[in-house]
Design a protein around this motif. Structure first.
Motif, mmCIF file in Angstrom:
data_model
loop_
_atom_site.group_PDB
_atom_site.id
_atom_site.type_symbol
_atom_site.label_atom_id
_atom_site.label_comp_id
_atom_site.label_asym_id
_atom_site.label_seq_id
_atom_site.Cartn_x
_atom_site.Cartn_y
_atom_site.Cartn_z
ATOM 1 N N ASN A 1 7.428 8.826 4.854
ATOM 2 C CA ASN A 1 6.370 9.072 5.832
ATOM 3 C C ASN A 1 6.046 7.808 6.623
ATOM 4 O O ASN A 1 5.754 7.862 7.823
ATOM 5 C CB ASN A 1 5.122 9.670 5.176
ATOM 6 N N MET A 2 6.135 6.655 5.975
ATOM 7 C CA MET A 2 5.890 5.403 6.685
ATOM 8 C C MET A 2 7.046 5.052 7.618
ATOM 9 O O MET A 2 6.835 4.484 8.701
ATOM 10 C CB MET A 2 5.625 4.266 5.705
ATOM 11 N N SER B 1 7.012 15.096 8.558
ATOM 12 C CA SER B 1 6.281 13.968 9.146
ATOM 13 C C SER B 1 6.129 14.071 10.659
ATOM 14 O O SER B 1 5.006 13.972 11.181
ATOM 15 C CB SER B 1 6.941 12.650 8.745
ATOM 16 N N ASP C 1 6.593 10.100 0.130
ATOM 17 C CA ASP C 1 5.599 9.069 0.418
ATOM 18 C C ASP C 1 6.238 7.763 0.878
ATOM 19 O O ASP C 1 5.534 6.884 1.400
ATOM 20 C CB ASP C 1 4.728 8.824 -0.826
ATOM 21 N N PHE D 1 -0.671 10.967 6.033
ATOM 22 C CA PHE D 1 -0.885 10.314 4.744
ATOM 23 C C PHE D 1 -1.875 11.096 3.883
ATOM 24 O O PHE D 1 -1.705 11.198 2.658
ATOM 25 C CB PHE D 1 -1.369 8.881 4.959
ATOM 26 N N THR E 1 -1.684 6.573 -1.140
ATOM 27 C CA THR E 1 -1.206 7.169 0.105
ATOM 28 C C THR E 1 -2.368 7.683 0.942
ATOM 29 O O THR E 1 -2.401 7.517 2.170
ATOM 30 C CB THR E 1 -0.229 8.319 -0.204
ATOM 31 N N ARG F 1 -0.187 -0.624 0.271
ATOM 32 C CA ARG F 1 1.229 -0.257 0.140
ATOM 33 C C ARG F 1 1.816 -0.821 -1.154
ATOM 34 O O ARG F 1 2.648 -0.188 -1.797
ATOM 35 C CB ARG F 1 2.012 -0.785 1.337
#
Length: 571
Positions: A121-122, A248, A118, A261, A182, A199
């Motif tokens: 992924n960003m 991802s 998590d 997400f 998320t 976030r």
């Protein structure tokens, strides 16, 4: 039961097989035979019950259902709980052969795996999101660093909660919290304050995980096995990075970044159910380990009661255990540990956040290939973490001083990566050779995982009793690189003509070198009785009294809610 009614009811027993096993039908018996008939009927009823049970056992023999967790009073009452996950017999036998103090680090590793999935992924999604919304590197850095706002603020409260009510109770809701946040992220991207707040909530949830995991390991794993257990648990961070970087770009290219997400958040909710099933299994098969996790027994390797929860008074009231935070802050070894943790995280957080972007810029590759290249360092880190833990445990078991082993591991984790970063930034051969640059960065991040046999074991060395609370303190300092460092890299990229050397490599090398010196000179690795140290208030604390009262109310509310939920689940 009268014989006549027994005979009538036995014409077809519930659950009997198709052979219609039962007692003979009869009318009212003759008085002289009543006693004999009753004895015969009871014997036949026992035979039928046995046959039915054996038949049921055969039907279920290919699967094993994980049992329910006992109530606080003991293991009674688990039979009424809902059945857990079922495993095929072969897998179940293998899993059951693993002791609980090995299963717990594996379960913790899976939580850390989700944690880094998590996070990364960003780092991948930020590229298409920035392109779609027109963000600069400074804005992208702000969005990524907002995760650490909550992560920073929740460190000390997280350590306090884990020390007070146990990491076992804190870890599952923490995973559920950050997984839910998320899922919410795609709905918040059009509002910068809402996105940063979401976030931040993710960071708040993930902040609880390290303290909870350290608490669980300190309670269940003896000292001579802790480096391996800690390395196993924290290796999940690298596995999470690998899985996240693999999945991802594939999800983004196929379904779009919003689906990424939603998918990762859903996996976290599934993890919650699986973890609770494991805890029920441990409570049934190894109740002494479950007792240590819940604070009802002494932590492994500690002569003192494991952190905390509370002592039951004669009147039925509970007396809160006081965590000696002031003693931590007055301790030179703890302060050295705080700076060492800060140094480690500066390198790892900034690299984790910006690595895909770095590879996109320097290697001129697309999103998929940048992410695939970025997974090499965490893969090396996972291998390095396992090796470091095994070597450290082996050396300590053979009589090597704990302090020497920890400091050697930490120097490897800091000094060699610093040298490699300097090589990557100043060696013309490395600068002009993409393969050499990737190999150098991969080796640097991989070897930094030796910290898992160094600083990350030091909390348990100093105090198994307060390991989770102490980790909350050091992790507060260690969260600052996420807030400051990640955003600073983006700012420097915009103001140094995208010089990755000045923005990323050189600051990390300087900070890690300083951290190695501090850890070598000032760290200690023998147990300290923090309860006997000065824990008196600092002069500036009077101004924080309202905040302290608020935290105490939150702790009481969390404990009450936890007890209420536990009672509902075990009715």
């Amino acid at each position: 039961m009268q014989p006549a009614s027994l005979c009538a009811s036995s014409r077809m027993l519930p659950g009997a097989s198709s052979s219609r096993v039962g007692l003979p039908t009869c009318s009212a018996p003759r008085p002289g035979l009543a006693s004999a008939a009753l004895q015969t009927s009871k014997a036949r009823l026992r035979d039928v019950t046995t046959n039915v049970a054996m038949s049921k056992s055969r039907r279920q023999s290919s699967f094993v259902s994980l049992p329910a967790e006992p109530t606080a009073a003991g293991t009674a009452g688990h039979a009424d709980a809902a059945p857990g996950f079922q495993l095929p017999l072969g897998i179940s036998k293998f899993w059951d052969s693993i002791p609980a103090n090995k299963k717990i680090p594996l379960a913790c590793a899976s939580a850390f795996c989700l944690s880094n999935m998590d996070k990364v992924n960003m780092t991948v999604a930020i590229i298409p999101i920035a392109q779609e919304l027109g963000w600069s590197s400074t804005v992208a850095g702000l969005v990524q660093s907002s995760f650490f706002w909550g992560f920073l603020l929740a460190q000390v409260p997280g350590g306090y909660f884990c020390s007070s009510i146990g990491g076992r109770r804190m870890l599952p809701p923490s995973v559920a919290l950050w997984s839910t946040a998320t899922v919410v992220v795609p709905f918040m991207v059009t509002s910068m304050p809402a996105l940063c707040a979401t976030r931040s909530v993710m960071g708040l949830g993930e902040a609880m995980a390290p303290s909870a995991i350290v608490d669980m390991i300190a309670r269940t794993v003896p000292k001579e096995q802790r480096a391996g257990a800690v390395s196993t648990a924290f290796a999940g961070l690298h596995v999470g990075s690998i899985l996240g970087l693999l999945a991802s770009p594939a999800i983004i290219n196929t379904f779009g970044w919003r689906t990424l997400f939603l998918t990762f958040g859903a996996v976290g909710i599934l993890w919650y159910a699986a973890f609770e099933s494991l805890m029920r299994n441990i409570a049934e098969t190894e109740p002494e380990v479950a007792a240590r996790l819940s604070g009802r027994a002494t932590a492994a390797g500690s002569p003192l009661p494991s952190a905390t929860a509370s002592a039951t008074l004669k009147a039925g009231q509970q007396q809160q255990h006081i965590v000696p935070y002031r003693a931590f802050l007055r301790s030179t070894p703890v302060r050295a540990l705080m700076f060492t943790h800060f140094s480690h995280n500066w390198f790892n957080y900034t690299m984790l956040a910006w690595m895909p972007t770095y590879f996109t810029d320097t290697l001129s590759v697309d999103l998929t290939h940048a992410a695939q290249t970025a997974l090499l360092p965490p893969l090396a880190g996972a291998i390095s973490a396992t090796t470091a833990g095994a070597l450290a445990d082996a050396l300590i078991s053979r009589g090597a001083p704990t302090a020497v082993v920890r400091k050697l591991a930490q120097c490897i984790a800091f000094l060699i990566p610093s040298s490699l970063l300097l090589l990557a930034s100043h060696n013309p051969c490395t600068a002009d050779n993409n393969t050499a640059a990737v190999a150098t960065i991969t080796a640097a991040l991989g070897l930094s995982s030796f910290s898992l046999a160094g600083l990350y074991c030091t909390h348990q060395d100093l105090s198994p009793k307060y390991a989770s609370a102490m980790l909350g303190v050091t992790n507060t300092a260690a969260a600052l690189p996420g807030v400051i460092g990640v955003a600073t890299v983006g700012f420097l990229l915009d103001h140094t003509e995208r010089s990755w050397d000045l923005a990323l490599f050189l600051p990390s090398a300087a900070i890690m070198t300083t951290g190695a010196v501090v850890f070598t000179l000032f760290s200690k690795h023998d147990q300290i009785d923090f309860d006997a140290m000065d824990n008196s208030p600092f002069p500036w604390e009077a101004k924080l009294e309202p905040l302290k009262q608020g935290v105490q109310k939150v702790v009481s509310a969390v404990q009450g809610a936890s007890s209420a939920v536990s009672s509902l689940l075990h009715r």
